[in-house]
Enzyme design. Structure first.
Site, PDB file in Angstrom:
ATOM      1  N   GLY A 231       5.107 -18.118 -16.623  1.00 30.34           N
ATOM      2  CA  GLY A 231       6.187 -18.554 -15.862  1.00 30.34           C
ATOM      3  C   GLY A 231       7.616 -17.672 -15.955  1.00 30.34           C
ATOM      4  O   GLY A 231       6.673 -16.573 -15.707  1.00 30.34           O
ATOM      5  N   GLY A 232       8.192 -17.770 -17.199  1.00 28.73           N
ATOM      6  CA  GLY A 232       9.877 -16.234 -15.903  1.00 28.73           C
ATOM      7  C   GLY A 232       9.255 -15.062 -17.739  1.00 28.73           C
ATOM      8  O   GLY A 232       9.527 -14.437 -17.313  1.00 28.73           O
TER       9      GLY A 232
ATOM     10  N   GLY B 142       0.448  10.557  10.488  1.00 30.27           N
ATOM     11  CA  GLY B 142       1.074  10.220   9.921  1.00 30.27           C
ATOM     12  C   GLY B 142       0.447  10.354   8.325  1.00 30.27           C
ATOM     13  O   GLY B 142       1.578  10.707   7.518  1.00 30.27           O
ATOM     14  N   ALA B 143      -0.517   9.643   8.645  1.00 31.82           N
ATOM     15  CA  ALA B 143      -1.438   9.720   6.969  1.00 31.82           C
ATOM     16  C   ALA B 143      -1.265  11.108   6.365  1.00 31.82           C
ATOM     17  O   ALA B 143      -1.003  11.363   4.930  1.00 31.82           O
ATOM     18  CB  ALA B 143      -2.655   9.618   7.048  1.00 31.82           C
TER      19      ALA B 143
END
Length: 539
Positions: free
Chosen positions: A194-195, A429-430
């Site tokens: 949960g939280g 771009g790499a």
């Protein structure tokens, strides 16, 4: 008449023995108070039940005893109790309220710790327990020391309702305040659902234990009810799941003891806080040590894989590499090592997996690690062999552009020393995003085998020499000719070196001394960033 004179002995007459013993002196008020304190301490120390521990798991106190240097732990808030009266909870008040908090030392360095006790109310989070944890976190913040949380809790205490939820929220807010100031380590040593999962998610490092710890927002029962899927807790949120599939956890450990020992090892690479330098450890590994293995490790064939970890281990001190998220996005390697005794963070492409391509998962993994190193003044060493970003519709539709930008942003933003070594391919771009000069690389080296270009020779020739190949009498022969021509011009490190994008082309066997020399030159690096509230990283 003679008088009889009796001689009187100087010794006292023997006392008659009696069966009555003298009464002990009455207890002083101080002694009685000490006795009461000892009684309360004993009760508090024994308020958990060993029989309730799962399998081979350790108790909350046993975990702290193993984690910390012997005799160094000082407990705080031992006698604190919850204040809830709903559902007759006032009749169930146990000192400590399910969490042990305090401070101690790891390898003689101060740390603040808390350890949840599953045997007390299932380790559930109450308002009181939250206040104890907040106090210890605030002490870590004020004193500039790491905070370590050993999580073992069934979640928010249902009997307290929103008060327990408020406790979680306050802890998470403080996690954010601590972020980048002191190292935050969370060890999931039981349930975390949960939280409760968001506090460890905000930490710098997450450890998990095989077959005894798990994390998820909604459990198997809820999933079955909503989606009709059947899945076990282990498959849904166990250590293997979070270290291989989600990438949430950094380490999966075999048992509690190994987990705690690995935390001690990890801390040896980290500073106490963002204003300190990492701990320096004397090294007997010679700075000038050369490795002839590195002269032969890069294959002649550009598409043949090799193990980048073997390169890393030939360079670092004593070949000891603490890898993070080893099984998640294995096409990129992240971890800590030492060079001449100094901590460094290593980011490296792995040609053995996806040819070392960068994908969504690799971008996220490396970007987070680079920002962590920058937070805590740890230099970043990048080993580059990358043919590009992984192609595919799933990558494009999954926003690989935005995720790749995270990696770019992290490198460009980092102000710690950045040293990059290109071992083989660095395309397109790499090439840019992997610690290039254009993103602020301080010293960039390359092996003679490095290929720095927009793309590989075959792909490039298909574009720029398409016409010549098509018109040639022997197209295949012309293709080979044009490919060799392109390779001669671009598939080498010298064009980049001519432009100053590569500072030196080095002999592989001398890698260690070159990188250590670069670290020494950059040890006083200062880079002032433009004043702003904060940047807007493409999350």
């Amino acid at each position: 008449m003679k008088t009889k004179i009796e001689r009187v002995s100087s010794s006292p007459a023997p006392e008659k023995k009696t069966n009555i013993q003298a009464a002990p002196p009455p207890l002083t008020p101080t002694y009685q108070k000490l006795k009461e304190l000892r009684k309360k301490n004993k009760a508090a120390l024994n308020n958990s039940g060993k029989e309730q521990i799962r399998g081979s798991c350790l108790t909350a106190r046993e975990r702290l005893n193993l984690l910390l240097d012997p005799g160094s732990f000082t407990e705080l808030d031992r006698f604190i109790i919850h204040r809830s009266s709903y559902f007759d909870m006032q009749k169930k008040q146990i000192p400590g309220d399910g969490v042990i908090t305090g401070y101690g030392k790891i390898n003689r360095r101060k740390v603040f710790v808390y350890s949840q006790d599953f045997t007390v109310f299932g380790g559930s989070m109450s308002r009181t327990q939250a206040n104890k944890i907040l106090k210890i976190m605030n002490l870590a913040l004020k004193n500039g020391a790491p905070i370590i949380g050993l999580k073992d809790s069934g979640g928010a205490r249902i009997q307290e309702g929103v008060a327990a939820l408020g406790g979680y929220g306050d802890i998470m807010r403080l996690n954010v305040r601590l972020s980048g100031v002191v190292p935050q380590i969370s060890a999931i040593m039981g349930p975390c659902a949960g939280g409760a999962v968001y506090s460890p998610a905000l930490a710098d490092f997450i450890f998990m234990v095989d077959n005894s710890s798990y994390m998820f927002l909604t459990g198997p029962e809820v999933i079955k009810a909503v989606t009709h899927e059947e899945i076990s807790k282990e498959d849904l949120g166990g250590a293997k799941t979070h270290t291989e599939k989600s990438g949430i956890a950094h380490f999966a450990c075999q048992n509690d003891k190994q987990c705690l020992m690995m935390i001690r090892t990890l801390l040896s690479f980290l500073p106490d806080n963002n204003l300190d330098d990492p701990f320096h450890q004397e090294s007997k590994d010679p700075v000038e040590r050369r490795s002839e293995i590195l002269n032969q490790i890069i294959p002649d064939q550009p598409k043949k894989p090799y193990d980048m970890k073997a390169v890393i281990k030939e360079v670092i001190d004593d070949s000891f590499f603490l890898e993070l998220k080893e099984k998640f996005a294995p096409n990129i390697i992240t971890g800590f090592a030492r060079l001449n005794g100094h901590s460094v963070g290593i980011v490296a492409n792995q040609p053995q997996v996806l040819a070392g391509c960068i994908n969504i998962a690799a971008s996220q993994k490396a970007a987070r690690f680079i920002r962590l190193c920058d937070c805590f003044n740890i230099p970043i060493i990048s080993f580059v062999d990358v043919p590009g970003f992984l192609p595919g519709t799933d990558q494009e539709h999954g926003a690989v552009i935005s995720h790749g930008a995270k990696l770019l942003y992290a490198y460009a933003e980092a102000s710690v020393p950045k040293i990059t070594l290109i071992t083989r391919k660095a395309y397109g771009g790499a090439y840019i995003v992997m610690g290039s000069k254009h993103l602020g690389g301080d010293l960039n080296f390359a092996y003679p085998s490095a290929e720095i270009a927009v793309m590989g020779a075959e792909g490039a020739v298909n574009i720029i020499a398409r016409k010549q190949i098509k018109q040639a009498s022997d197209p295949e022969k012309e293709r080979i000719k044009q490919t060799k021509k392109y390779e001669m011009i671009f598939n080498n490190p010298y064009r980049a070196a001519e432009l100053g994008y590569i500072d030196a082309v080095i002999e592989p066997s001398q890698t260690r001394e070159h990188i250590i020399g670069a670290l020494e030159i950059l040890q006083n690096k200062r880079e002032k960033m433009a004043e702003k509230k904060h940047g807007n990283i493409p999350l």
